[in-house]
Design a protein around this motif. Structure first.
Motif, PDB file in Angstrom:
ATOM      1  N   HIS A  36       0.840  -1.187   0.000  1.00  7.77           N
ATOM      2  CA  HIS A  36       0.000   0.000   0.000  1.00  7.77           C
ATOM      3  C   HIS A  36       0.882   1.246   0.000  1.00  7.77           C
ATOM      4  N   ALA A  37       0.290   2.356  -0.352  1.00  9.31           N
ATOM      5  CA  ALA A  37       1.037   3.611  -0.453  1.00  9.31           C
ATOM      6  C   ALA A  37       0.769   4.485   0.761  1.00  9.31           C
ATOM      7  N   THR A  38       1.670   5.410   1.003  1.00 11.12           N
ATOM      8  CA  THR A  38       1.531   6.377   2.083  1.00 11.12           C
ATOM      9  C   THR A  38       1.505   7.776   1.490  1.00 11.12           C
ATOM     10  N   GLU A  59     -11.998  18.094  -2.168  1.00 10.88           N
ATOM     11  CA  GLU A  59     -11.165  17.189  -2.964  1.00 10.88           C
ATOM     12  C   GLU A  59      -9.778  17.160  -2.332  1.00 10.88           C
ATOM     13  N   ILE A  60      -9.293  15.969  -2.026  1.00  7.27           N
ATOM     14  CA  ILE A  60      -7.957  15.790  -1.470  1.00  7.27           C
ATOM     15  C   ILE A  60      -7.077  15.223  -2.569  1.00  7.27           C
ATOM     16  N   GLU A  61      -6.031  15.946  -2.898  1.00  8.48           N
ATOM     17  CA  GLU A  61      -5.153  15.568  -4.010  1.00  8.48           C
ATOM     18  C   GLU A  61      -3.746  15.302  -3.482  1.00  8.48           C
ATOM     19  N   PRO A  62      -3.201  14.113  -3.749  1.00 13.19           N
ATOM     20  CA  PRO A  62      -1.823  13.859  -3.323  1.00 13.19           C
ATOM     21  C   PRO A  62      -0.836  14.651  -4.172  1.00 13.19           C
ATOM     22  N   ILE A  63       0.161  15.223  -3.532  1.00 12.87           N
ATOM     23  CA  ILE A  63       1.258  15.891  -4.236  1.00 12.87           C
ATOM     24  C   ILE A  63       2.444  14.942  -4.292  1.00 12.87           C
ATOM     25  N   ALA A  64       2.681  14.233  -3.194  1.00  8.38           N
ATOM     26  CA  ALA A  64       3.768  13.252  -3.122  1.00  8.38           C
ATOM     27  C   ALA A  64       3.282  12.061  -2.311  1.00  8.38           C
ATOM     28  N   GLN A  65       3.650  10.882  -2.752  1.00  4.13           N
ATOM     29  CA  GLN A  65       3.272   9.662  -2.062  1.00  4.13           C
ATOM     30  C   GLN A  65       4.381   8.639  -2.175  1.00  4.13           C
ATOM     31  N   ARG A  66       4.377   7.708  -1.263  1.00  2.00           N
ATOM     32  CA  ARG A  66       5.335   6.614  -1.295  1.00  2.00           C
ATOM     33  C   ARG A  66       4.544   5.359  -1.647  1.00  2.00           C
ATOM     34  N   GLY A  67       4.878   4.693  -2.737  1.00  2.00           N
ATOM     35  CA  GLY A  67       4.159   3.502  -3.175  1.00  2.00           C
ATOM     36  C   GLY A  67       3.516   3.725  -4.527  1.00  2.00           C
ATOM     37  N   LEU A  68       2.813   2.706  -5.006  1.00  2.00           N
ATOM     38  CA  LEU A  68       2.235   2.757  -6.343  1.00  2.00           C
ATOM     39  C   LEU A  68       1.006   3.646  -6.454  1.00  2.00           C
ATOM     40  N   PHE A  69       0.107   3.543  -5.511  1.00  2.62           N
ATOM     41  CA  PHE A  69      -1.096   4.368  -5.556  1.00  2.62           C
ATOM     42  C   PHE A  69      -1.561   4.663  -4.140  1.00  2.62           C
TER      43      PHE A  69
END
Length: 70
Positions: free
Chosen positions: A1-3, A46-56
């Motif tokens: 899973h992603a963070t 709306e919550i939009e990721p700017i940076a994440q760790r993982g695939l999705f």
């Protein structure tokens, strides 16, 4: 899973016209708290990721809280 590492939150009254990001922040754990400014009123967030760790990244649970006006 992603963070989720960094995010921004937008608001809209109709889902078509979006305001500038109301909140830009960082998540340091798997649970991200996204505090909206006091007095914020909206129909849609709306919550939009700017940076994440993982695939999705996805939301598994969402809790929306507000302070009661005294």
């Amino acid at each position: 899973h992603a963070t989720l590492e960094q995010f921004q939150a937008f608001t809209s009254e109709d889902g078509k016209d979006w305001a500038k990001p109301l909140v830009v922040g960082r998540a340091t754990t798997a649970i991200a708290e996204i505090p909206l400014p006091e007095g914020a009123q909206t129909q849609i967030v709306e919550i939009e990721p700017i940076a994440q760790r993982g695939l999705f990244w996805s939301i598994h649970e969402l809790e929306v809280c507000s302070k009661r006006a005294d």
